[in-house]
Scaffold this active site. Structure first.
Site, PDB file in Angstrom:
ATOM      1  N   SER A   6     -28.513 -20.157  86.334  1.00 14.60           N
ATOM      2  CA  SER A   6     -28.148 -21.228  85.400  1.00 14.60           C
ATOM      3  C   SER A   6     -27.100 -20.719  84.411  1.00 14.60           C
ATOM      4  O   SER A   6     -26.845 -19.518  84.310  1.00 14.60           O
ATOM      5  CB  SER A   6     -29.385 -21.680  84.632  1.00 14.60           C
ATOM      6  N   LYS A   7     -26.553 -21.668  83.666  1.00 17.08           N
ATOM      7  CA  LYS A   7     -25.563 -21.308  82.659  1.00 17.08           C
ATOM      8  C   LYS A   7     -26.193 -20.385  81.619  1.00 17.08           C
ATOM      9  O   LYS A   7     -25.553 -19.482  81.097  1.00 17.08           O
ATOM     10  CB  LYS A   7     -25.031 -22.580  82.003  1.00 17.08           C
ATOM     11  N   ARG A   8     -27.483 -20.624  81.359  1.00 17.55           N
ATOM     12  CA  ARG A   8     -28.167 -19.805  80.368  1.00 17.55           C
ATOM     13  C   ARG A   8     -28.212 -18.322  80.774  1.00 17.55           C
ATOM     14  O   ARG A   8     -28.086 -17.437  79.939  1.00 17.55           O
ATOM     15  CB  ARG A   8     -29.577 -20.331  80.140  1.00 17.55           C
ATOM     16  N   ASP A  59     -24.893 -16.928  79.925  1.00 14.75           N
ATOM     17  CA  ASP A  59     -24.743 -16.743  78.476  1.00 14.75           C
ATOM     18  C   ASP A  59     -25.510 -15.507  78.013  1.00 14.75           C
ATOM     19  O   ASP A  59     -25.029 -14.716  77.214  1.00 14.75           O
ATOM     20  CB  ASP A  59     -25.270 -17.968  77.716  1.00 14.75           C
TER      21      ASP A  59
END
Ligand code: GLU
Length: 505
Positions: free
Chosen positions: A264-266, A269
């Site tokens: 995921s994008k998380r 990040d």
């Protein structure tokens, strides 16, 4: 002759394209090119609530940057167009009607409140509410299977909201095939009667997708694993229309670096890597980083994405797009999820860094660094040639090469301790003489003069080369000392050595 291969990438423009989507596009592209076929871009924008301005442009730019442009799509080679589903709205109703007429679909008038009540009632009994064969004709649901033709007509004419649902068959075993997963079979009794069309005049994903794949003569549907649960319905729809279904291939999920769960994008990040090909600014102003802006080459992205699910069956890891087209085979795509490895991605970038032209890298380096504004790009290119083997990104260049452009302002403490000994100043003074007397200032001449002097005087190499490096670089790092001297020139070399001697006084 068999049919021309035609594949499509069919994203919904709901935001930036995740690298999983780029991987889907890439595999479609590779498959099309391998078989001399067409790669179509279709924008699935029937869900206006999720539409995001600019997302389509982002998708197109991403494909172009990766070097995998579509052959046909919005604004390009529109022989099967339009390619945006919102511009094809008028097409779908007749197909929904066709299924109704054939008794394969029906009108349903249940309001969302009624459906909610059914759902809640089921939940209270620990059951899940499914709208299908087991309840659609029992009278509790309001649809054209239980209403008379006149009643149905009257409701529609009165402007009541309705949907058109697919009538999933009862008690059938459906045989399915997926190129990657092989044969599967499914009991149709577990399927729900999916909505195909809504009274707002818009088809759902399922209907629009099937109709368009048929009309656009798609031969192979290559898409993410998340669509596997839709395969049964899609196959049933093809059968219901009497159309030949394309072949299907569902690509494995891309997993987090830990291997647990979807990437995921998380994760990006948290661990410091992008999950989007290009930087993306959301309508609310939030910026998400992109591979391109983070300094990855398009070749890197293509190469690492190819390995997320596919392998060549050999040890070879470096593949150009052309080689991928040549070697790609859906039969070599795994069923199991593919773990994303950010370090491997960097490894690929380091490799592709070495393949770039020094001059191209130099102009990028120059535009990104204000201190290089007045420096000749050809000089920068020579520097790049000397340091790029240690670099993964252009952003590493300054750290690796600042001493080619500016004199050291201080000397690394540990390095100084190691390099500066009793008598170092005399040695360095002698080196200054040697440098000054090297008239033809080439790497070879410098090397011969200094090395011969070291050998003739039986001084340890380290005793000379370490302080010399410290003087030039400010640390015990960097490429060959003679290359550095040659690049910065005689006067600057002398100046730097003398500056170090000065500090030892
Ligand atoms: N519009 C779907 C998506 O966003 C396409 C799925 C398919 O390829 O059938 O991924």
């Amino acid at each position: 002759m068999s049919k021309k291969v035609r594949v499509r990438f069919a994203p919904s423009p709901t935001g930036p394209l995740h690298i999983g989507g780029v991987r889907t596009a890439l595999f479609n592209y590779l498959f099309a090119k391998k078989h001399g076929g067409d790669f179509v871009l279709r924008i699935e924008d029937t869900d206006q609530n999720r539409y995001v301005e600019g997302a389509e442009d982002y998708i197109v730019e991403s494909l172009n940057w990766c070097g995998i442009p579509f052959d046909e799509g919005p604004g390009k080679n529109e022989k099967f167009g339009p390619y945006r589903q919102s511009e094809r709205k008028h097409l779908y109703k007749q197909y929904a009607d066709q299924l109704i007429d054939a008794g394969k679909a029906y009108y349903a008038f249940d309001t969302s409140e009624q459906l909610d009540a059914h759902r809640k009632g089921h939940e209270a009994e620990g059951k899940t509410f499914i709208y299908n064969w087991h309840n659609r004709e029992k009278g509790r649901l309001v649809n054209s299977l239980v209403l008379t033709e006149e009643e149905t007509k009257a409701k529609i004419e009165a402007g009541e909201d309705y949907v058109i649902r697919f009538k999933s068959p009862q008690d059938e075993t459906l045989a399915l095939n997926d190129i990657i997963r092989g044969d599967m079979s499914i009991d149709t009794n577990v399927l729900d009667d999916k909505i195909l069309f809504k009274s707002d005049g818009m088809p759902t994903y399922h209907l629009a997708n099937i109709v368009d794949d048929h009309l656009m003569e798609i031969t192979h549907v290559i898409r993410g694993e998340e669509w596997l649960p839709s395969l049964a319905l899609h196959k049933l729809l093809y059968d219901a229309f009497g159309w030949e279904a394309p072949e299907f291939a569902h690509l494995p999920l891309i997993l987090k670096p830990t291997g647990k769960g979807k990437l995921s994008k998380r994760d990006g990040d948290k661990m410091g890597f992008p999950v989007f090909p290009l930087e993306y600014t959301a309508p609310d102003g939030t910026v998400s980083r992109g591979y391109k802006e983070d300094g990855y080459f398009a070749d890197t992205v293509v190469n690492f994405l190819a390995f997320l699910g596919w392998n060549p069956g050999s040890e070879q890891e470096i593949f150009s797009l052309e080689q991928l087209v040549n070697d790609f085979d859906l039969a070599r795509v795994n069923k199991a999820g593919a773990r994303f490895d950010p370090d491997k991605t960097k490894w690929f970038n380091h490799h592709y860094m070495q393949q770039q032209l020094d001059l191209d890298l130099a102009s990028e380096f120059k535009t990104k660094n204000i201190l290089l504004k007045d420096i000749d790009v050809n000089y920068i290119a020579l520097v790049v040639g000397l340091i790029k083997e240690r670099a993964t990104f252009v952003s590493d260049f300054w750290e690796l090469s600042h001493f080619f452009f500016v004199s050291p302002t201080d000397y690394d403490e540990k390095a100084s301790k190691k390099a500066l000994k009793e008598g170092t100043d005399e040695i360095l003074n002698k080196v200054v003489d040697l440098v000054n007397s090297t008239d033809d200032f080439t790497v070879e001449n410098l090397q011969t003069n200094i090395k011969d002097w070291i050998t003739d005087n039986e001084i340890g190499f380290g005793k000379v080369m370490m302080p010399l490096r410290l003087a030039l670089v400010g640390a015990l790092q960097g490429p060959d000392v003679f290359d550095i001297m040659y690049m910065i020139g005689k006067a600057e070399t002398v100046k730097r050595i003398e500056a170090l001697v000065e500090t030892t006084k």
